[in-house]
Design an enzyme around this catalytic site. Structure first.
Site, PDB file in Angstrom:
ATOM      1  N   GLU A   1      51.977  37.498  32.849  1.00 51.47           N
ATOM      2  CA  GLU A   1      52.234  38.823  33.987  1.00 51.47           C
ATOM      3  C   GLU A   1      52.862  40.132  33.979  1.00 51.47           C
ATOM      4  O   GLU A   1      54.062  39.561  34.124  1.00 51.47           O
ATOM      5  CB  GLU A   1      52.578  37.406  35.330  1.00 51.47           C
ATOM      6  CG  GLU A   1      52.231  38.036  36.813  1.00 51.47           C
ATOM      7  CD  GLU A   1      52.964  37.134  37.289  1.00 51.47           C
ATOM      8  OE1 GLU A   1      53.583  35.860  37.341  1.00 51.47           O
ATOM      9  OE2 GLU A   1      52.146  37.821  38.398  1.00 51.47           O
TER      10      GLU A   1
ATOM     11  N   HIS B   1      47.520  38.958  42.390  1.00 50.05           N
ATOM     12  CA  HIS B   1      46.862  38.640  43.983  1.00 50.05           C
ATOM     13  C   HIS B   1      48.184  40.461  44.925  1.00 50.05           C
ATOM     14  O   HIS B   1      49.322  40.468  43.485  1.00 50.05           O
ATOM     15  CB  HIS B   1      48.558  37.577  44.337  1.00 50.05           C
ATOM     16  CG  HIS B   1      49.522  37.545  43.757  1.00 50.05           C
ATOM     17  ND1 HIS B   1      50.902  38.028  44.276  1.00 50.05           N
ATOM     18  CD2 HIS B   1      49.712  36.872  42.738  1.00 50.05           C
ATOM     19  CE1 HIS B   1      51.724  37.427  43.551  1.00 50.05           C
ATOM     20  NE2 HIS B   1      51.154  36.785  42.511  1.00 50.05           N
TER      21      HIS B   1
ATOM     22  N   HIS C   1      51.518  36.964  48.357  1.00 48.87           N
ATOM     23  CA  HIS C   1      50.899  35.984  48.324  1.00 48.87           C
ATOM     24  C   HIS C   1      49.862  37.016  49.489  1.00 48.87           C
ATOM     25  O   HIS C   1      50.023  36.426  50.497  1.00 48.87           O
ATOM     26  CB  HIS C   1      49.337  35.460  48.390  1.00 48.87           C
ATOM     27  CG  HIS C   1      50.471  34.610  46.431  1.00 48.87           C
ATOM     28  ND1 HIS C   1      49.267  34.648  45.765  1.00 48.87           N
ATOM     29  CD2 HIS C   1      51.218  34.612  46.384  1.00 48.87           C
ATOM     30  CE1 HIS C   1      49.832  34.211  44.899  1.00 48.87           C
ATOM     31  NE2 HIS C   1      51.089  33.764  44.882  1.00 48.87           N
TER      32      HIS C   1
END
Ligand code: MN
Ligand code: MN
Length: 290
Positions: free
Chosen positions: A275, A151, A159
């Site tokens: 991530e 995102h 987001h």
């Protein structure tokens, strides 16, 4: 730059947190220590640090009475974010408490992440990135999770706008210099879709019009978290159980709060995640890399 400062703290906290994840330890001990660490480093959590085990892909945060401990064999995703004045860094790692059987699953998401980070240059399309994620994860014999994605990040917006798919969704949108993204390939032994599980206790403010009840709690949420996700437990520390539950129920009913569900792999597959947060540049800047 503040994004990079936040990134360093997020990375340092992730290294600290991953060492706490051990057989027999309470999940709530880890979230508490992670939150304390972030504060000690002069930042704030950008969202409740999450510990999602095995077939739970995301959004698990231990509640007040949660006695869950790590067990031998668990595959644990630790996902945490920090912010400084709204500048967010988001990163995650998968920790193996089992034998060797999950090692290639961990490698699949990690490799996918490593391969796509250099692609975060102006002009790369979101679909191209997704294609590489899917190819790499499929190459290991696993599936990417298609209804989870990376995102875009903007100040106080976790987001924001664009999403980074974990498969080629045909999105021809080109990356632009200076955009910030959290990028997070998920790999699974299952079919590659998550479904909603139980409520996670995580909420986010989505509107802020005036309400008759729950105003004090609403004001606290606006002051402390703005539009960033928070957990019921954090509000409870200030207002106590009764007042917190009452207010959150009203604010959710009034559609001022969005409530997040735990996300489980639909076919009960085991899930790994990796991530980092990256700034789009000709030479991409990975803010959460130590
Ligand atoms: Mn994350
Ligand atoms: Mn993220």
């Amino acid at each position: 730059m503040t994004y990079e400062k936040a990134g360093k703290i997020a990375a340092e906290t992730l290294q600290f947190g991953r060492k706490l994840v051990q057989e027999g330890v309470l999940l709530s001990d880890v979230t508490r220590q992670v939150e304390d660490k972030i504060k000690a480093l002069n930042a704030k959590p950008a969202f409740p640090p999450q510990i999602s085990i095995n077939n739970i892909a995301a959004h698990y945060y231990p509640d007040e009475d949660d006695e869950l401990k790590f067990e031998r064999g668990d595959l644990v995703k630790l996902d945490l974010g920090v912010h400084i004045d709204g500048y967010i860094a988001d990163n995650a790692v998968t920790i193996n408490l089992g034998g060797d059987e999950n090692l290639s699953l961990i490698k699949a998401s990690k490799d996918a992440l490593r391969e796509i980070l250099p692609m975060f240059k102006p002009g790369t399309t979101l679909g191209e990135i997704g294609r590489v994620v899917e190819e790499i994860i499929n190459g290991y014999g696993f599936s990417p999770i298609k209804n989870l994605s990376g995102h875009e990040i903007k100040p106080y917006q976790l987001h924001a706008g664009l999403t980074v798919p974990n498969f080629d969704n045909g999105d021809k949108t080109e990356l632009q210099d200076g955009q910030v993204f959290a990028v997070e390939p998920f790999a699974t032994t299952g079919n590659g879709y998550v479904k909603d599980g139980r409520p996670s206790g995580i909420y986010r403010l989505v509107d802020s019009r005036n309400v008759r009840s729950g105003r004090e709690v609403l004001q606290f949420i606006m002051d402390e978290y703005q539009t960033l996700p928070f957990h019921r437990r954090w509000v409870l520390r200030k207002f106590g159980e009764f007042k917190t539950n009452f207010a959150l129920r009203i604010l959710e009913h009034e559609e001022l709060l969005h409530s997040y569900a735990q996300l489980m792999e639909r076919s009960n597959g085991i899930v790994s995640q990796a991530e980092h947060t990256v700034i789009v540049k000709d030479k991409p800047i990975i803010t959460t890399k130590i």
